[in-house]
Design an enzyme around this catalytic site. Sequence first.
Site, mmCIF file in Angstrom:
data_model
loop_
_atom_site.group_PDB
_atom_site.id
_atom_site.type_symbol
_atom_site.label_atom_id
_atom_site.label_comp_id
_atom_site.label_asym_id
_atom_site.label_seq_id
_atom_site.Cartn_x
_atom_site.Cartn_y
_atom_site.Cartn_z
ATOM 1 N N HIS A 91 0.683 -1.231 -0.104
ATOM 2 C CA HIS A 91 -0.169 0.004 -0.092
ATOM 3 C C HIS A 91 0.884 1.487 -0.135
ATOM 4 C CE1 HIS A 91 -3.128 3.275 1.724
ATOM 5 N NE2 HIS A 91 -3.461 2.150 1.009
ATOM 6 N N GLU A 158 -4.471 1.350 -7.174
ATOM 7 C CA GLU A 158 -4.667 2.787 -6.399
ATOM 8 C C GLU A 158 -4.093 4.110 -6.257
ATOM 9 O OE1 GLU A 158 -7.116 1.375 -2.067
ATOM 10 O OE2 GLU A 158 -4.465 1.514 -2.290
#
Length: 232
Positions: A91, A158
């Site tokens: 992430h 993302e």
Amino acid sequence: MIVAANLKCNHTRASFLNFTKKLDNFLSGEASNFKKNEILIFPPNTAFCDQISNFTQGAQNFFPCENGSFTGEIGADMLNEFGIKSVLIGHSERRVIFSESDRMVLEKFKFAKKRGWRIIFCVGESDIVRMNGNYREVLSDQLSEIDLDYENLIIAYEPIWAIGTGKSAKNEQIEEVLEFLAEKTEAPLLYGGSVNLKNISQISKLPHCSGVLIGSASWEAENFINLLKELQ
């Protein structure tokens, strides 16, 4: 359809227990069409719950060890206690805020793969990279060292410029990147980045989209349930 919720640094044990009860009740009733392995919730480590029935609980972060002298970290022994076999890796908040290197990301991937864990591997480009137009090269670099044929792999696109900003990527941007990623792997592909009640339905219908990874819009059980209703 895979629906994953990253609760980030939110929820105590008590509040997450309340979250799980509301979500379990919804999934056992009017939303029983969702499979347990399609709904993944990633709470903070201190809020892990052992009273979950209808969805899968995962870890936002871990250190690639069983246990040991790694101050402040959580290892496989702790995850095993709660039956956790799904993890987020790569992430952007881990990479940027905590300076998590490509080497550490790869070590985590190898560790999780060896144990057969389900991996949501996050990739995404910065706003500068997007403006320069070389985002494909950046995404390719982020994927270059991992096993794209791993059977328990999920890729989440993302874009960094869309995370927590309220500014989601345009559908055509998402579609283009997912098509690009689909040429590299047969793993399910998710989109994450300011997913909300207004855009989740359209995003979920895009070609090559197998689901979504949701941030702040999922932090309250009622809001997350409303998102799931949009996908029924």
